[in-house]
Design a protein around this motif. Structure first.
Motif, short mmCIF file in Angstrom:
data_model
loop_
_atom_site.label_atom_id
_atom_site.label_comp_id
_atom_site.label_asym_id
_atom_site.label_seq_id
_atom_site.Cartn_x
_atom_site.Cartn_y
_atom_site.Cartn_z
N GLN A 39 -10.49 -3.77 -0.39
CA GLN A 39 -10.67 -2.33 -0.39
C GLN A 39 -11.38 -1.88 0.88
N THR A 87 -4.05 5.66 5.21
CA THR A 87 -3.73 6.76 4.32
C THR A 87 -2.22 6.88 4.10
N ILE A 117 0.86 -1.18 0.00
CA ILE A 117 0.00 0.00 0.00
C ILE A 117 0.90 1.23 0.00
N GLU A 148 -3.25 3.51 -0.99
CA GLU A 148 -3.74 2.85 -2.21
C GLU A 148 -2.94 1.58 -2.47
N TYR A 149 -3.63 0.53 -2.92
CA TYR A 149 -2.94 -0.72 -3.25
C TYR A 149 -2.07 -0.55 -4.48
N TYR A 150 -0.95 -1.27 -4.50
CA TYR A 150 -0.10 -1.35 -5.67
C TYR A 150 -0.05 -2.80 -6.14
#
Length: 288
Positions: free
Chosen positions: A78, A87, A40, A44-46
């Motif tokens: 998610q 965050t 993350i 956000e996920y990678y």
């Protein structure tokens, strides 16, 4: 920050302090399960799709029937980071086992799988990425199906611990002198502006970042040669580097106490680091 393990087989989220782990659990008693570690960045996920695809491949390889589709799993993951208000940079550990049942080697009948996942903060390793790491070499004593991301990691654990006890970051594994990968990463040798790495067979884990490295090299017109190299090739290497979800693209500057190249991260390693940062949409970088 509250951490919520996710019990997806029961379709609910549970606070970690309320989790009771059954003692007759096939992951605990047999290592009968699979896992993924997903990076993350800034909440956000990678490479989320790539990790989910690999999870399903691992499940198929061990005849584990998953109780959800890829789309549903992505939705649950998610929700997990939303509930944890992630965050910052971090990771999700996801584990699925064949469930809880009386201890017998044969697969249990009509037993639901156990699914666990949790978030954890994980800052980037800026200093190591900038300066490189030292490694050792170890004989690869793992089984022949390393492409399955299974829970059976004792050989990997022993190799990583030996590296730690010698003050090193990783252990580079070899079978009769042929380099396969590291204890928890893929490994690459650079010679004459060409990259060499063990092919994606059953003998190594098909790393999600490895797949990205292959794409980056195509974009940069750097030859990516999927051929194993040997222990005796390492001293003459121009560069070495490793890749993994938590290590990103990490330069190797020393192996078994011997310096690689000029003892600094090389040109190609830096190019790939820059490509990685751009691909992951990282806000800032201290890598030159």
């Amino acid at each position: 920050m509250a951490i919520y393990p996710i019990m997806m087989s029961q379709s609910k989220f549970i606070h970690r302090d309320s989790l009771n782990y059954p003692y007759e659990e096939r992951g605990l008693q047999f290592g009968d399960g699979i896992y993924e570690v997903i990076r993350i960045y800034n909440g956000e996920y990678y490479l989320l799709k790539e990790h989910v695809d690999r999870l399903f491949r691992s499940a198929e390889a061990i005849k584990l029937i998953l109780p959800f589709t890829k789309k549903k799993l992505i939705s649950l993951l998610q929700t997990l980071i939303e509930k944890n208000k992630m965050t910052v940079d971090g990771k999700v550990y996801l584990q699925i086992t064949r469930g809880s049942s009386p201890r017998e080697h044969e697969f249990p009948v009509e037993t639901p799988v156990n699914t666990y996942a949790y978030t954890q903060n994980l800052p980037r390793k800026h200093h190591l990425l900038e300066n490189g790491v030292s490694t050792i070499t170890q004989r690869d004593i793992r089984w022949e199906n390393c492409y399955i991301k299974s829970l059976n990691l004792l050989p990997n654990v022993l190799a990583k611990q030996e590296a730690k006890e010698q003050g090193c970051y990783e252990a580079i594994l070899h079978k009769n002198g042929l380099i396969t990968e590291c204890s928890s990463a893929n490994v690459y040798l650079v010679k004459s502006n060409k990259i060499y790495t063990f092919p994606a067979t059953k003998r190594i884990l098909h790393g999600c970042v490895r797949m990205r490295v292959k794409k980056f090299t195509a974009d940069l017109n750097i030859p990516f040669i999927e051929e194993g190299f040997n222990l005796e090739d390492i001293p003459a290497a121009d560069e070495l580097f490793l890749s993994s979800t938590t290590s990103e693209i990490m330069p190797i500057i020393q192996v078994d106490g011997k310096q690689i190249g000029d003892g600094k991260p090389g040109k190609i390693s830096k190019q790939l680091q820059e490509a990685y940062e751009k691909d992951a949409k990282l806000i800032s970088s201290t890598i030159n």
